[in-house]
Design a protein around this motif. Structure first.
Motif, PDB file in Angstrom:
ATOM      1  N   ALA A   8       0.848  -1.203   0.000  1.00  0.00           N
ATOM      2  CA  ALA A   8       0.000   0.000   0.000  1.00  0.00           C
ATOM      3  C   ALA A   8       0.873   1.239   0.000  1.00  0.00           C
ATOM      4  O   ALA A   8       0.673   2.169   0.775  1.00  0.00           O
ATOM      5  N   GLY A   9       1.876   1.260  -0.866  1.00  0.00           N
ATOM      6  CA  GLY A   9       2.693   2.457  -1.086  1.00  0.00           C
ATOM      7  C   GLY A   9       2.063   3.280  -2.201  1.00  0.00           C
ATOM      8  O   GLY A   9       0.975   2.946  -2.689  1.00  0.00           O
ATOM      9  N   PRO A  10       2.724   4.354  -2.634  1.00  0.00           N
ATOM     10  CA  PRO A  10       2.138   5.196  -3.686  1.00  0.00           C
ATOM     11  C   PRO A  10       1.808   4.421  -4.962  1.00  0.00           C
ATOM     12  O   PRO A  10       0.752   4.644  -5.564  1.00  0.00           O
ATOM     13  N   ALA A  11       2.683   3.467  -5.354  1.00  0.00           N
ATOM     14  CA  ALA A  11       2.438   2.726  -6.600  1.00  0.00           C
ATOM     15  C   ALA A  11       1.211   1.836  -6.467  1.00  0.00           C
ATOM     16  O   ALA A  11       0.307   1.858  -7.319  1.00  0.00           O
ATOM     17  N   GLY A  12       1.146   1.060  -5.370  1.00  0.00           N
ATOM     18  CA  GLY A  12       0.036   0.129  -5.177  1.00  0.00           C
ATOM     19  C   GLY A  12      -1.297   0.842  -5.060  1.00  0.00           C
ATOM     20  O   GLY A  12      -2.305   0.401  -5.627  1.00  0.00           O
ATOM     21  N   LEU A  13      -1.311   1.966  -4.330  1.00  0.00           N
ATOM     22  CA  LEU A  13      -2.571   2.689  -4.125  1.00  0.00           C
ATOM     23  C   LEU A  13      -3.078   3.292  -5.442  1.00  0.00           C
ATOM     24  O   LEU A  13      -4.265   3.187  -5.763  1.00  0.00           O
ATOM     25  N   ALA A  14      -2.157   3.909  -6.192  1.00  0.00           N
ATOM     26  CA  ALA A  14      -2.582   4.522  -7.460  1.00  0.00           C
ATOM     27  C   ALA A  14      -3.095   3.451  -8.415  1.00  0.00           C
ATOM     28  O   ALA A  14      -4.105   3.638  -9.106  1.00  0.00           O
ATOM     29  N   PHE A  58      -2.537  -6.248  -0.562  1.00  0.00           N
ATOM     30  CA  PHE A  58      -1.981  -6.955   0.593  1.00  0.00           C
ATOM     31  C   PHE A  58      -0.792  -6.159   1.118  1.00  0.00           C
ATOM     32  O   PHE A  58       0.168  -5.929   0.376  1.00  0.00           O
ATOM     33  N   GLU A  59      -0.891  -5.705   2.350  1.00  0.00           N
ATOM     34  CA  GLU A  59       0.154  -4.851   2.930  1.00  0.00           C
ATOM     35  C   GLU A  59       0.713  -5.533   4.177  1.00  0.00           C
ATOM     36  O   GLU A  59      -0.047  -5.967   5.037  1.00  0.00           O
ATOM     37  N   ARG A  60       2.044  -5.569   4.262  1.00  0.00           N
ATOM     38  CA  ARG A  60       2.648  -6.291   5.401  1.00  0.00           C
ATOM     39  C   ARG A  60       2.431  -5.567   6.731  1.00  0.00           C
ATOM     40  O   ARG A  60       2.348  -6.195   7.773  1.00  0.00           O
ATOM     41  N   ARG A  61       2.333  -4.226   6.683  1.00  0.00           N
ATOM     42  CA  ARG A  61       2.107  -3.496   7.944  1.00  0.00           C
ATOM     43  C   ARG A  61       0.684  -3.741   8.448  1.00  0.00           C
ATOM     44  O   ARG A  61      -0.201  -4.090   7.666  1.00  0.00           O
ATOM     45  N   ASP A  62       0.472  -3.469   9.752  1.00  0.00           N
ATOM     46  CA  ASP A  62      -0.844  -3.745  10.330  1.00  0.00           C
ATOM     47  C   ASP A  62      -1.859  -2.653  10.035  1.00  0.00           C
ATOM     48  O   ASP A  62      -3.064  -2.858  10.184  1.00  0.00           O
ATOM     49  N   SER A  63      -1.378  -1.468   9.693  1.00  0.00           N
ATOM     50  CA  SER A  63      -2.302  -0.369   9.389  1.00  0.00           C
ATOM     51  C   SER A  63      -1.520   0.720   8.662  1.00  0.00           C
ATOM     52  O   SER A  63      -0.293   0.621   8.532  1.00  0.00           O
ATOM     53  N   PHE A  64      -2.244   1.757   8.274  1.00  0.00           N
ATOM     54  CA  PHE A  64      -1.566   2.939   7.741  1.00  0.00           C
ATOM     55  C   PHE A  64      -0.929   3.668   8.899  1.00  0.00           C
ATOM     56  O   PHE A  64      -1.578   3.869   9.931  1.00  0.00           O
ATOM     57  N   ARG A  65       0.319   4.074   8.742  1.00  0.00           N
ATOM     58  CA  ARG A  65       0.974   4.779   9.850  1.00  0.00           C
ATOM     59  C   ARG A  65       1.653   6.017   9.314  1.00  0.00           C
ATOM     60  O   ARG A  65       2.203   6.010   8.206  1.00  0.00           O
ATOM     61  N   GLY A 118     -11.091   7.183  -1.184  1.00  0.00           N
ATOM     62  CA  GLY A 118     -11.913   6.638  -2.281  1.00  0.00           C
ATOM     63  C   GLY A 118     -11.797   5.127  -2.381  1.00  0.00           C
ATOM     64  O   GLY A 118     -12.553   4.494  -3.106  1.00  0.00           O
ATOM     65  N   LEU A 119     -10.840   4.531  -1.686  1.00  0.00           N
ATOM     66  CA  LEU A 119     -10.725   3.065  -1.683  1.00  0.00           C
ATOM     67  C   LEU A 119     -11.346   2.554  -0.382  1.00  0.00           C
ATOM     68  O   LEU A 119     -10.936   2.965   0.704  1.00  0.00           O
ATOM     69  N   SER A 120     -12.331   1.674  -0.499  1.00  0.00           N
ATOM     70  CA  SER A 120     -13.003   1.219   0.724  1.00  0.00           C
ATOM     71  C   SER A 120     -12.109   0.243   1.498  1.00  0.00           C
ATOM     72  O   SER A 120     -11.166  -0.318   0.951  1.00  0.00           O
ATOM     73  N   ASP A 121     -12.449   0.059   2.779  1.00  0.00           N
ATOM     74  CA  ASP A 121     -11.628  -0.800   3.652  1.00  0.00           C
ATOM     75  C   ASP A 121     -11.514  -2.229   3.121  1.00  0.00           C
ATOM     76  O   ASP A 121     -10.520  -2.903   3.362  1.00  0.00           O
ATOM     77  N   GLU A 122     -12.564  -2.682   2.394  1.00  0.00           N
ATOM     78  CA  GLU A 122     -12.541  -4.077   1.901  1.00  0.00           C
ATOM     79  C   GLU A 122     -11.420  -4.313   0.901  1.00  0.00           C
ATOM     80  O   GLU A 122     -11.061  -5.451   0.622  1.00  0.00           O
ATOM     81  N   VAL A 123     -10.898  -3.228   0.333  1.00  0.00           N
ATOM     82  CA  VAL A 123      -9.824  -3.385  -0.659  1.00  0.00           C
ATOM     83  C   VAL A 123      -8.530  -3.847   0.022  1.00  0.00           C
ATOM     84  O   VAL A 123      -7.665  -4.450  -0.598  1.00  0.00           O
ATOM     85  N   PHE A 124      -8.407  -3.568   1.334  1.00  0.00           N
ATOM     86  CA  PHE A 124      -7.124  -3.786   2.011  1.00  0.00           C
ATOM     87  C   PHE A 124      -7.093  -5.044   2.857  1.00  0.00           C
ATOM     88  O   PHE A 124      -8.035  -5.324   3.595  1.00  0.00           O
ATOM     89  N   SER A 125      -5.990  -5.761   2.766  1.00  0.00           N
ATOM     90  CA  SER A 125      -5.711  -6.844   3.724  1.00  0.00           C
ATOM     91  C   SER A 125      -4.400  -6.473   4.392  1.00  0.00           C
ATOM     92  O   SER A 125      -3.315  -6.726   3.849  1.00  0.00           O
ATOM     93  N   PHE A 126      -4.506  -5.838   5.564  1.00  0.00           N
ATOM     94  CA  PHE A 126      -3.294  -5.455   6.301  1.00  0.00           C
ATOM     95  C   PHE A 126      -2.726  -6.675   7.029  1.00  0.00           C
ATOM     96  O   PHE A 126      -3.430  -7.676   7.220  1.00  0.00           O
ATOM     97  N   GLY A 127      -1.476  -6.556   7.438  1.00  0.00           N
ATOM     98  CA  GLY A 127      -0.832  -7.654   8.176  1.00  0.00           C
ATOM     99  C   GLY A 127      -0.585  -8.868   7.290  1.00  0.00           C
ATOM    100  O   GLY A 127      -0.402  -9.972   7.787  1.00  0.00           O
ATOM    101  N   HIS A 128      -0.582  -8.663   5.993  1.00  0.00           N
ATOM    102  CA  HIS A 128      -0.345  -9.760   5.042  1.00  0.00           C
ATOM    103  C   HIS A 128       0.997  -9.556   4.349  1.00  0.00           C
ATOM    104  O   HIS A 128       1.109  -8.727   3.433  1.00  0.00           O
ATOM    105  N   GLY A 139       5.769  -3.921  -3.929  1.00  0.00           N
ATOM    106  CA  GLY A 139       6.267  -4.025  -2.548  1.00  0.00           C
ATOM    107  C   GLY A 139       7.567  -3.283  -2.310  1.00  0.00           C
ATOM    108  O   GLY A 139       8.173  -3.446  -1.267  1.00  0.00           O
ATOM    109  N   GLY A 140       7.999  -2.488  -3.292  1.00  0.00           N
ATOM    110  CA  GLY A 140       9.192  -1.661  -3.085  1.00  0.00           C
ATOM    111  C   GLY A 140      10.477  -2.462  -3.114  1.00  0.00           C
ATOM    112  O   GLY A 140      10.553  -3.558  -3.679  1.00  0.00           O
ATOM    113  N   ILE A 141      11.450  -1.918  -2.436  1.00  0.00           N
ATOM    114  CA  ILE A 141      12.824  -2.406  -2.543  1.00  0.00           C
ATOM    115  C   ILE A 141      13.004  -3.830  -1.993  1.00  0.00           C
ATOM    116  O   ILE A 141      13.944  -4.524  -2.330  1.00  0.00           O
ATOM    117  N   ARG A 142      12.051  -4.264  -1.134  1.00  0.00           N
ATOM    118  CA  ARG A 142      12.159  -5.620  -0.576  1.00  0.00           C
ATOM    119  C   ARG A 142      11.169  -6.585  -1.232  1.00  0.00           C
ATOM    120  O   ARG A 142      10.789  -7.591  -0.629  1.00  0.00           O
TER     121      ARG A 142
END
Ligand SMILES: Cc1cc2nc3c(=O)[nH]c(=O)nc-3n(C[C@H](O)[C@H](O)[C@H](O)COP(=O)(O)OP(=O)(O)OC[C@H]3O[C@@H](n4cnc5c(N)ncnc54)[C@H](O)[C@@H]3O)c2cc1C
Length: 405
Positions: A39-45, A60-67, A149-159, A191-194
């Motif tokens: 859920a970085g700039p690339a994934g969100l756009a 699918f975002e590895r972090r547990d939430s937006f921080r 504009g993206l609803s919560d159902e779009v996100f799976s945090f902690g993944h 997922g960026g550099i990693r």
């Protein structure tokens, strides 16, 4: 002929069978047309683009939430141009939280000599020339604007994706750390550099290359106001809309004031060994910067002094080697995962939005398919490789100017 009482039983059995088929089909069907990693700039756009084109998407975002992230980025006009082609509304959302850059200045801090300086003014006219302004934005504000504009159902945090597995007949199974696997029709790893997908695609042929040590932070308006009161005239730092580069003593410092009265600064330490351990505590980091900035103008020191070090980040900046392998079958890479570069030219997010523009264009022309993914990759590879090499060149020039004393 079935008896009168047998009929309801038969009906019940049929209903049960139907239910089983539905449950089985649901279990087998992908959770989304496209699984996006990160859920970085690339994934969100990209998620906006896919939804606008009528496809289902799951991030699918590895972090547990937006921080909140204590950093800010500089965006070239082509970043906003790309975003507008994906979604004019998204561009507006980002513009609303950005500060336009009107001046870009550069100054070396050479002890015992005049040093060198230049300034490019009237950058606010960039809109007429390039179609969009140069802007800077807090990373956190940018993520919020892109998430809107993206609803919560779009996100799976902690993944956290561990690996993917191509499925026979098409599609991909995603395996996560400590979570259930699931299927998607296509996988886009942003997922960026990693990126794990990149690791899987390239194997030992790929590696992250640690290049330099950087610290960055955002400062809120009130703290800045107090800290800069005395500095405003001669040793001014972080003027609103002025992106200022200062180089010397093996350091390269960038400062800029934001429209809301706050500011950001970043420092790249070109002398530090990128393999050295990161400062263990905020106090240690603060002390390191105090010594490092000894020869810098008092305005810069005041800016650092006004920083809440809870919001500062020290990190090792890595780049990824240029690769021509961006994907395979139903899988592709996007953003830093495909072409992470040194932040010497501030091109990372702008290039990621360029990727999203291209993949959107290809989906609009051909629909979502393997061919679309391959076409997107071939359209982006050469220009991204050139930008990666330009950033590396600029990083060496930065090093030269920071050592001129
Ligand atoms: C010091 C510094 C200064 C910079 N300055 C600028 C600048 O001025 N302008 C600019 O344009 N760019 C700048 N950049 C670069 C910019 O930050 C990146 O190019 C940009 O963030 C890339 O976006 P991305 O979405 O591809 O990846 P990222 O922003 O890295 O997002 C990746 C996301 O994927 C998640 N993730 C990672 N692995 C997994 C996994 N296995 N499973 C699930 N989720 C995962 C991460 O948690 C993260 O949320 C700078 C970078 C640095 C380090």
């Amino acid at each position: 002929m079935p008896s009168f009482t047998a009929r309801p039983t038969l009906l019940l059995l049929l209903l049960l069978l139907l239910l089983l088929i539905v449950v089985y089909a649901t279990a087998l069907s992908p959770v989304a047309d496209v699984g996006v990693i990160g859920a970085g700039p690339a994934g969100l756009a990209l998620a906006h683009s896919l939804r606008n084109e009528g496809h289902t998407v799951r991030i699918f975002e590895r972090r547990d939430s937006f921080r909140p992230v204590g950093a800010a980025v500089f965006l070239h006009p082509f970043a906003l141009n790309s975003l507008r082609k994906v979604s004019p509304q998204l561009e507006q959302q980002l513009l609303q939280v950005s500060t336009q850059i009107h001046t870009l200045s550069f100054r070396t801090l050479a002890s015992g000599s005049e040093g060198f300086s230049f300034a490019l003014r009237n950058l606010q006219d960039a809109k007429q020339v390039f179609g969009a302004p140069f802007v800077a934005v807090r990373f956190w504000d940018m993520l919020k604007a892109l998430k809107s504009g993206l609803s919560d159902e779009v996100f799976s945090f902690g993944h956290q994706l561990e690996r993917y597995e191509p499925r026979e007949g098409g599609g991909v199974t995603l395996h996560f750390q400590g979570k259930e696997s699931c299927d998607v029709r296509y996988l886009v790893d942003a997922g960026g550099i990693r990126s794990r997908t990149r690791e899987q695609l390239l194997g030992k042929a790929d590696e992250r290359i640690p290049r330099l040590r950087a610290t960055f932070a955002v400062v809120d308006g009130d703290s800045l106001e107090t800290a800069l009161e005395r500095e405003r005239d001669d040793e001014r730092a972080a003027a609103t809309g002025e992106l200022a580069f200062l180089a010397g003593d093996n350091l390269s410092v960038v400062t800029m004031g934001l429209d809301d009265g706050g500011a950001f600064w970043s420092q790249t330490d070109l002398g530090a060994d990128p393999f050295d351990p990161i400062a263990a505590t905020n106090e240690e980091l603060q002390e390191k910067l105090r010594t490092g900035f000894a020869s810098f103008p008092s305005g810069v020191k005041a800016l650092v002094a006004a920083t809440n070090f809870e919001d500062a980040i020290e990190t090792t900046v890595c780049e990824l080697p240029v690769t021509w392998t961006w994907g395979q079958d139903d899988v592709t890479l996007l953003g830093d995962a495909a072409h992470a570069q040194l932040p010497a030219l501030g091109l990372g997010v702008s290039t990621a939005f360029g990727d999203v523009e291209e993949i959107t264009e290809q989906i609009r022309r051909r629909g979502l398919s393997r061919d679309t993914l391959r076409k997107y990759e071939s359209k982006r590879k050469i220009s991204c490789a050139a930008l990666q090499l330009m950033s590396r060149g600029m990083y060496y020039l930065n090093g030269v100017s920071a050592n001129q004393n």
